[in-house]
Design a protein around this motif. Sequence first.
Motif, PDB file in Angstrom:
ATOM      1  N   ASN A 136      -3.698 -28.638  35.911  1.00  9.49           N
ATOM      2  CA  ASN A 136      -4.950 -27.970  35.561  1.00  9.49           C
ATOM      3  C   ASN A 136      -5.912 -28.102  36.734  1.00  9.49           C
ATOM      4  OD1 ASN A 136      -7.434 -27.147  34.560  1.00  9.49           O
ATOM      5  ND2 ASN A 136      -7.112 -28.060  32.551  1.00  9.49           N
ATOM      6  N   TYR A 137      -6.151 -26.990  37.423  1.00 12.06           N
ATOM      7  CA  TYR A 137      -7.020 -27.024  38.595  1.00 12.06           C
ATOM      8  C   TYR A 137      -8.477 -27.301  38.223  1.00 12.06           C
ATOM      9  CZ  TYR A 137      -3.367 -25.518  41.814  1.00 12.06           C
ATOM     10  OH  TYR A 137      -2.237 -25.469  42.595  1.00 12.06           O
ATOM     11  N   GLU A 138      -8.883 -26.849  37.048  1.00  9.69           N
ATOM     12  CA  GLU A 138     -10.254 -27.084  36.612  1.00  9.69           C
ATOM     13  C   GLU A 138     -10.525 -28.574  36.434  1.00  9.69           C
ATOM     14  OE1 GLU A 138     -12.828 -24.925  36.112  1.00  9.69           O
ATOM     15  OE2 GLU A 138     -11.562 -23.401  37.032  1.00  9.69           O
ATOM     16  N   ALA A 139      -9.494 -29.302  35.993  1.00  7.10           N
ATOM     17  CA  ALA A 139      -9.672 -30.719  35.680  1.00  7.10           C
ATOM     18  C   ALA A 139      -9.829 -31.597  36.916  1.00  7.10           C
ATOM     19  CB  ALA A 139      -8.492 -31.215  34.851  1.00  7.10           C
ATOM     20  N   ILE A 140      -9.463 -31.072  38.096  1.00  6.16           N
ATOM     21  CA  ILE A 140      -9.519 -31.915  39.289  1.00  6.16           C
ATOM     22  C   ILE A 140     -10.650 -31.507  40.238  1.00  6.16           C
ATOM     23  CG2 ILE A 140      -7.094 -32.587  39.174  1.00  6.16           C
ATOM     24  CD1 ILE A 140      -7.993 -30.057  41.752  1.00  6.16           C
ATOM     25  N   LYS A 141     -11.605 -30.725  39.739  1.00  3.92           N
ATOM     26  CA  LYS A 141     -12.736 -30.344  40.579  1.00  3.92           C
ATOM     27  C   LYS A 141     -13.454 -31.578  41.091  1.00  3.92           C
ATOM     28  CE  LYS A 141     -13.861 -25.703  39.021  1.00  3.92           C
ATOM     29  NZ  LYS A 141     -14.868 -24.817  38.406  1.00  3.92           N
ATOM     30  N   GLY A 142     -13.749 -31.539  42.385  1.00  4.23           N
ATOM     31  CA  GLY A 142     -14.360 -32.696  43.015  1.00  4.23           C
ATOM     32  C   GLY A 142     -13.341 -33.609  43.656  1.00  4.23           C
ATOM     33  N   SER A 143     -12.076 -33.416  43.315  1.00  2.00           N
ATOM     34  CA  SER A 143     -10.999 -34.241  43.891  1.00  2.00           C
ATOM     35  C   SER A 143      -9.959 -33.364  44.583  1.00  2.00           C
ATOM     36  CB  SER A 143     -10.328 -35.068  42.788  1.00  2.00           C
ATOM     37  OG  SER A 143     -11.263 -35.830  42.076  1.00  2.00           O
ATOM     38  N   GLU A 144     -10.383 -32.175  45.021  1.00  2.00           N
ATOM     39  CA  GLU A 144      -9.430 -31.215  45.591  1.00  2.00           C
ATOM     40  C   GLU A 144      -8.653 -31.777  46.779  1.00  2.00           C
ATOM     41  OE1 GLU A 144     -12.653 -28.710  43.626  1.00  2.00           O
ATOM     42  OE2 GLU A 144     -12.551 -30.526  44.839  1.00  2.00           O
ATOM     43  N   LYS A 145      -9.338 -32.530  47.633  1.00  2.00           N
ATOM     44  CA  LYS A 145      -8.673 -33.051  48.835  1.00  2.00           C
ATOM     45  C   LYS A 145      -7.504 -33.967  48.485  1.00  2.00           C
ATOM     46  CE  LYS A 145     -12.731 -32.820  51.851  1.00  2.00           C
ATOM     47  NZ  LYS A 145     -13.653 -33.605  52.714  1.00  2.00           N
ATOM     48  N   LEU A 202      -6.869 -26.497  49.955  1.00  2.00           N
ATOM     49  CA  LEU A 202      -7.559 -26.091  51.176  1.00  2.00           C
ATOM     50  C   LEU A 202      -8.772 -25.203  50.935  1.00  2.00           C
ATOM     51  CD1 LEU A 202      -4.494 -25.221  53.473  1.00  2.00           C
ATOM     52  CD2 LEU A 202      -5.492 -27.461  52.939  1.00  2.00           C
ATOM     53  N   GLU A 203      -8.817 -24.522  49.796  1.00  2.00           N
ATOM     54  CA  GLU A 203      -9.880 -23.546  49.569  1.00  2.00           C
ATOM     55  C   GLU A 203     -10.790 -23.960  48.429  1.00  2.00           C
ATOM     56  OE1 GLU A 203      -7.946 -19.852  48.830  1.00  2.00           O
ATOM     57  OE2 GLU A 203      -7.368 -19.548  50.917  1.00  2.00           O
ATOM     58  N   ASP A 204     -12.016 -23.476  48.508  1.00  2.00           N
ATOM     59  CA  ASP A 204     -12.948 -23.627  47.409  1.00  2.00           C
ATOM     60  C   ASP A 204     -12.415 -22.929  46.172  1.00  2.00           C
ATOM     61  OD1 ASP A 204     -15.116 -25.092  47.538  1.00  2.00           O
ATOM     62  OD2 ASP A 204     -16.498 -23.527  48.166  1.00  2.00           O
ATOM     63  N   ARG A 223      -7.246 -16.387  40.079  1.00  5.97           N
ATOM     64  CA  ARG A 223      -7.068 -17.565  39.239  1.00  5.97           C
ATOM     65  C   ARG A 223      -6.473 -18.707  40.057  1.00  5.97           C
ATOM     66  NH1 ARG A 223      -2.667 -18.148  34.442  1.00  5.97           N
ATOM     67  NH2 ARG A 223      -3.299 -20.182  33.683  1.00  5.97           N
ATOM     68  N   GLU A 224      -7.017 -19.890  39.883  1.00  5.21           N
ATOM     69  CA  GLU A 224      -6.527 -21.050  40.618  1.00  5.21           C
ATOM     70  C   GLU A 224      -5.217 -21.528  39.990  1.00  5.21           C
ATOM     71  OE1 GLU A 224      -9.624 -20.933  39.303  1.00  5.21           O
ATOM     72  OE2 GLU A 224     -10.691 -20.377  41.109  1.00  5.21           O
ATOM     73  N   ASN A 225      -4.150 -21.388  40.710  1.00  2.00           N
ATOM     74  CA  ASN A 225      -2.846 -21.812  40.219  1.00  2.00           C
ATOM     75  C   ASN A 225      -1.945 -22.094  41.414  1.00  2.00           C
ATOM     76  OD1 ASN A 225      -2.175 -19.258  41.156  1.00  2.00           O
ATOM     77  ND2 ASN A 225      -2.164 -18.335  39.122  1.00  2.00           N
TER      78      ASN A 225
END
Length: 292
Positions: free
Chosen positions: A206-215, A220-222, A229-231
Amino acid sequence: MCCNISRLLWAACMALLCLIFAACNKEAVISPDEVPDFYSLPQGNQPYDDSIVSFHKKYSSYILYRFTQRDFSYDFRGSISGTAAVANPAYIKSTLEYFRKECMEYYPDEFLIKTMPFKILLCAYIDTIGIDRQTKLPAPPKRAQTGFCATNSMLAIGWADSTLLLQSPAARKRMRGWMHRSYMQQAVASGAMIIPTEFVNLTPLNYEAIKGSEKLYGILEDHYSFEVRENALWDFCSYVCAITSRTKEEMNAAFLNPAYDTRGWARKKYDIVISFFQDKYNVDLQAIGNHP
């Protein structure tokens, strides 16, 4: 004697039945009609139209510079928002050359034949916004951030106007990354290419659940830098974009250094993408980014 006559009659009957059966079978064989063209080519009578017809014969792909909004918005599975303006006729030739030089020349024919979109639209610009987010009213036409758009059956190139020739070398490198990104997005969405399992295993559920921890996940992208859709597909294509628009030194400085890649996941994803294209398609993806 009777026995001989019976045998002769039996043989004659069998021969007649065989002839009848063969004739019936012959009549039953229906020669299939050729599949009619979905679009009519050529669309004009300029010298570049011959190359477009030859392109269709080789890759079974339509290059269209005259199209409707429906051609842009709808594909076999659904629709996309936004609009696209047909190409400026004065810049069709330069846009075709741009696609050939900045995309096609980097890949072997076997790969291109397998992955080429069903249709390629040459657009003066692409507007993927459509509606102003604040007023909720139709927004004035505005070129999309990348100038490219892809679905499972289409690649739209939104630079078929004078602006393409005005781009700086640095801008053209960024555009090259966006074009390769969109090309691969279409290839995966159509089923012509499958994202390697090793890469998918490194993507969050779930990409939404890891916002703030992308690195931490080598992203690589915002999340909202593109209207997609982020997938895993978005994630994979972001690596294609980054690699094909940056040299190896630039990749090391931007994403593969310990300051950004604190867990080493970006390096893992990078290596997977590089190996995938090299081993499966004999394509050195980083060499594209190393090219001026």
